[in-house]
Design a protein around this motif. Structure first.
Motif, PDB file in Angstrom:
ATOM      1  N   LEU A 209      -2.218  -0.240 -13.648  1.00  0.00           N
ATOM      2  CA  LEU A 209      -2.121  -0.745 -12.287  1.00  0.00           C
ATOM      3  C   LEU A 209      -0.734  -1.367 -12.139  1.00  0.00           C
ATOM      4  O   LEU A 209      -0.378  -2.296 -12.863  1.00  0.00           O
ATOM      5  CB  LEU A 209      -3.212  -1.800 -12.032  1.00  0.00           C
ATOM      6  N   VAL A 221      -0.523   2.704  -8.552  1.00  0.00           N
ATOM      7  CA  VAL A 221      -0.943   2.929  -9.931  1.00  0.00           C
ATOM      8  C   VAL A 221      -0.010   3.951 -10.572  1.00  0.00           C
ATOM      9  O   VAL A 221       0.721   4.673  -9.886  1.00  0.00           O
ATOM     10  CB  VAL A 221      -2.398   3.449 -10.005  1.00  0.00           C
ATOM     11  N   ALA A 288      -9.134  -1.739 -13.404  1.00  0.00           N
ATOM     12  CA  ALA A 288      -7.814  -1.169 -13.615  1.00  0.00           C
ATOM     13  C   ALA A 288      -6.893  -2.221 -14.218  1.00  0.00           C
ATOM     14  O   ALA A 288      -6.796  -3.344 -13.708  1.00  0.00           O
ATOM     15  CB  ALA A 288      -7.241  -0.655 -12.285  1.00  0.00           C
TER      16      ALA A 288
END
Length: 293
Positions: A209, A221, A288
């Motif tokens: 991320l 990302v 993430a």
């Protein structure tokens, strides 16, 4: 010679096993994502992960914890004076020219702008400095002459927060270099196992991320792909409590190909702001991960 799909899958496995030690080329600065092909396997997996997290102990723990989604180091306001200083920072080549203090207290308070707080152990100035610098390298250096304990504002999974920070005095600069003085909370154990079936073209793990917009309306990302495809794509599935990101590769064909692993930054836009919803990687079933892969 291995097929393109097999080589990409092998490269991703080796990268994960090496803890990110493998080198990959990171191209793009938040380009708009390609439209994924209809991928029923990835869609089914995303819904499965969303259902597992909904109302789970992991989700409750995540919403109570401190999980930065922004850079823990903030540069002086007038950085940088010249190319040499910029090079020194990029290579993390700092030189300590003074003594660093010890914390007067053992704990610090993280305060969210939306309300709520969390007490966490403070990192000593020396520890924070060692995180910021590699030190001792050849080439230009940035001299650090001291530090004091202060605060900084940082983006987190629960919105902006004021966190304790070590303010390092950098020779020649009017404002300090700031480094968060508390570490993230321990991530909760996910309520679902990682994806274990299908090829890397069907579904793959996100590399990292990179960041989120201040208003929570976009997420950047880094996603991996091979040298002989059209690049990565990231699909989004939203629920009331989570935002699922499913990474895949488009334009793959079987046949000979070099075993090169590439990385590209993509920006995705949920239909509504991220808010305090947990941002999940459909492949791993985990939140993430922000920062270096």
């Amino acid at each position: 010679m291995p097929t393109r799909t097999a080589q990409l899958l092998l490269a991703l496995i080796l990268l994960a096993a090496a803890g990110g030690a493998a080198t990959a080329c990171d191209s793009g600065r938040g380009a708009q994502p390609r439209t994924p092909r209809h991928n029923p396997v990835a869609e089914a997996r995303a819904r499965q992960v969303a259902e597992a997290w909904e109302g789970s102990e992991a989700a409750r723990a995540w919403r109570k914890g401190y999980y930065p989604i922004g850079e823990a180091v903030q540069l002086p306001e007038d950085a940088f004076h010249d190319e040499a200083d910029k090079q020194a920072h990029e290579s993390r080549n700092f030189a300590l020219r003074g003594r660093l203090p010890t914390a007067a207290r053992k704990n610090g308070l993280v305060r969210w702008q939306s309300g709520g707080s969390l007490t966490l152990p403070l990192m000593e100035a020396q520890q924070a400095y060692e995180v910021v610098t590699r030190g001792g390298g050849k080439g230009p250096q940035l001299p650090v002459t001291g530090a004091k304990l202060g605060e900084m504002t940082l983006a987190t999974s629960r919105g902006p927060a004021t966190v304790p920070a070590w303010l390092f005095t950098v020779d020649g600069y009017d404002t300090p270099l700031k480094r968060a003085a508390v570490r993230p909370s321990e991530p909760p154990t996910p309520p679902i196992e990682p994806f274990a079936e299908g090829s890397s073209a069907t579904l793959q793990a996100l590399r990292q991320l990179v960041g989120t917009a201040r208003d929570g309306r976009s997420v950047t990302v880094a996603a991996a792909h091979g040298a002989c495809d059209d690049g990565p794509a990231v699909d989004v599935l939203e629920t009331g409590g989570s935002v699922l990101l499913s990474a895949s590769v488009v334009g793959t064909k079987d046949g000979p190909c070099t075993g090169q692993l590439l990385s590209e930054r993509l920006t995705v836009k949920p239909d509504r702001p991220l808010g305090d919803r947990v941002l999940l990687d459909a492949f791993t079933g985990r939140p993430a991960a922000y920062g270096r892969p």
